[in-house]
Scaffold this motif. Structure first.
Motif, short mmCIF file in Angstrom:
data_model
loop_
_atom_site.label_atom_id
_atom_site.label_comp_id
_atom_site.label_asym_id
_atom_site.label_seq_id
_atom_site.Cartn_x
_atom_site.Cartn_y
_atom_site.Cartn_z
N VAL A 73 0.87 -1.33 0.21
CA VAL A 73 0.07 0.03 -0.12
C VAL A 73 0.95 1.24 0.10
O VAL A 73 1.91 1.28 0.79
CB VAL A 73 -1.01 -0.06 1.19
CG1 VAL A 73 -1.86 1.25 1.24
CG2 VAL A 73 -1.90 -1.30 1.48
N GLN A 99 -2.30 -1.43 -3.56
CA GLN A 99 -3.22 -0.14 -3.67
C GLN A 99 -2.37 1.01 -3.68
O GLN A 99 -1.42 1.29 -2.91
CB GLN A 99 -4.20 -0.20 -2.19
CG GLN A 99 -4.97 1.12 -2.52
CD GLN A 99 -6.07 1.11 -1.37
OE1 GLN A 99 -5.89 0.25 -0.45
NE2 GLN A 99 -6.99 2.04 -1.61
N GLN A 109 -4.35 -4.90 -8.42
CA GLN A 109 -3.98 -3.39 -8.10
C GLN A 109 -5.29 -2.75 -8.05
O GLN A 109 -6.28 -2.92 -8.86
CB GLN A 109 -3.08 -3.10 -9.50
CG GLN A 109 -3.01 -1.16 -8.90
CD GLN A 109 -2.18 -0.63 -10.14
OE1 GLN A 109 -1.12 -0.78 -10.18
NE2 GLN A 109 -2.92 -0.20 -11.35
N HIS A 110 -5.42 -1.73 -6.93
CA HIS A 110 -6.30 -0.85 -6.86
C HIS A 110 -5.82 0.58 -6.93
O HIS A 110 -4.93 0.95 -6.12
CB HIS A 110 -7.28 -1.22 -5.64
CG HIS A 110 -8.74 -0.40 -5.61
ND1 HIS A 110 -9.28 -0.30 -4.31
CD2 HIS A 110 -9.27 0.22 -6.76
CE1 HIS A 110 -10.37 0.09 -4.65
NE2 HIS A 110 -10.37 0.80 -5.90
N THR A 150 -6.64 4.24 -6.47
CA THR A 150 -7.69 5.24 -6.13
C THR A 150 -7.10 6.71 -5.64
O THR A 150 -5.88 7.09 -5.96
CB THR A 150 -8.43 4.73 -4.89
OG1 THR A 150 -7.44 4.64 -3.69
CG2 THR A 150 -8.97 3.60 -5.11
#
Length: 423
Positions: A80, A160, A189-190, A192
């Motif tokens: 992250v 992330q 994968q995210h 944002t």
């Protein structure tokens, strides 16, 4: 070519900051060379889509954050990063013992140069276009994942990245995945954003899949309306290796990008699945490309997009079979559904074939929602927004159901539902 004074000053600033961070000399040299490339590099070409008036090249302050302590050895593989700060990097002890590496990209450049240097910005090169050279010059976030020969990671590596839009700082986030021979890994994968300041995200993903390896890369992009995004994701696939892509483009802001697969070794394979939903005044232009270099290689592209409001979506599906790639197969399907009359959509199949003994085909369609379908659903007591959501779900289900990873399917389905409800 002579470097203009502005470029010289920028180079001096970047080099000084990189030296302060004790980056290796080879990376500093790459940054400096990329700044020179940027002064004359052309734009990434996306057929029938013009994005040259976008503000994608703001100069970062270069105030990059230092990474915290070594990754934890508990839990599932996870990474992250918020802005330039690594928040988490966990890797089970048994994977670490097998030689797996999971850390942020700048730490990896210092601590694992023999693994990083041969591959960093070699699959996507800075000289290719201005977005790539800008990315290499100002790279300030990202991860490095190395999977040694014959190692199989059973659980997906979840990643992330959060664009910190509270500051408006540009984010150049790089993902480098190196899968050695006969290894196996899945990356989810995210992408944002948090905050409401206008900002940019420039992502490069490089996947090196050596002979006999298998890599699945899935990304759900969910950046806010104030973020202008660009991405270049590419895999170099060795003999009898396979790389599959599953991309959900749920950004609310303007987006331009390209997802490439180079099937280099004989018997290499790839499936690329892309879903996109656009709304309001949003503009999105996407290339999805597979190039067959090796013999008996197979590349498939499946893209579906839904347009609402006054938005624009361009899908270019590109199958490129070069001379000598005998026995290659290239299939693609690109379909766009326009929900509102003010939208503009193009689904462009492009086949470039320079070999005789091949199998290639394409399908493409752009159309409005079937009014009979809406009427049927509304006659059963559903209001129009609910009926439209059901039509969209049915249209996208062909891609969702074809994504093998259950967790990716579920996350993408939830994101689609959330976007439709909030529209």
């Amino acid at each position: 070519m002579t470097i203009v004074k502005d470029t010289e000053a920028l180079t001096a600033t970047v080099v000084a900051e990189a030296q302060r961070r004790q980056e290796p000399d080879w990376l500093i040299e790459q940054r400096a060379a990329a700044l020179q490339e940027q002064s004359y590099a052309g734009f990434l070409r996306v057929q029938r889509f013009n994005y040259r008036d976008w503000d994608l090249f703001a100069t970062p302050t270069l105030s990059w954050a230092e990474a915290p302590a070594d990754p934890a050895e508990t839990g599932s593989p996870r990474f992250v990063q918020r802005g330039t700060t690594r928040l988490q990097a966990s890797l089970p002890a048994e994977l670490r013992a097998q030689g797996v590496v999971l850390t942020d990209i700048l730490t990896a450049a210092r601590e694992y140069p023999d693994l990083v240097r041969p591959h960093l910005m070699q699959v996507v090169r800075a000289s290719e276009n201005r977005l790539a050279s800008y990315h290499q010059a100002y790279l300030n976030a990202g991860l490095f994942l190395y999977v040694p020969e014959n190692v199989r990671i059973e659980d997906p590596v979840t990643v992330q990245f959060i664009q910190d839009a509270t500051t408006g700082e540009p984010l150049q986030v790089h993902v480098l995945v190196v899968a050695a021979a006969n290894s196996q890994v899945a990356v989810t994968q995210h992408l944002t954003s948090q905050g409401d300041q206008p900002a940019t995200v420039n992502q490069v993903v490089e996947v090196v899949a050596q002979d006999g390896s298998q890599v699945k890369f899935a990304s759900v992009d969910e950046l806010g309306p104030q973020i202008q995004a660009s991405y270049q994701r590419r895999a170099a696939v060795g003999r009898n290796a396979r790389v599959d892509w599953a991309i959900g483009l749920m950004n609310q802001g303007n987006t331009v990008g390209q997802c490439d697969t180079d099937l280099i070794g004989d018997g290499a394979q790839s499936d690329a699945k892309v879903i996109a939903i656009t709304s309001r005044q949003q503009r999105v232009g996407i290339n999805t490309k597979v190039t067959n270099h090796g013999k008996h290689t197979t590349g498939n592209i499946l893209q579906r997009g839904v347009l609402k409001g006054q938005s624009e979506l361009i899908f270019n599906g590109i199958g490129d079979i070069i001379h000598g790639a005998s026995g290659a197969e290239a299939e693609q399907e690109n379909r766009i559904l326009m929900m509102d009359p003010g939208t503009h959509g193009d689904a462009n199949p492009i086949l470039l074939i320079d070999e005789n003994d091949v199998l290639a085909g394409h399908a493409a369609s752009v159309g409005q929602v079937d009014q009979q379908e809406l009427y049927y659903l509304m006659s059963r007591g559903l209001d129009k927004p609910t009926a439209e959501r059901l039509v969209i779900r049915g249209f996208l289900s062909a891609v969702l159901s074809a994504i093998p990873a259950v967790n990716v399917r579920q996350q993408l389905a939830q994101t689609i539902e959330r976007n439709l409800q909030n529209d």
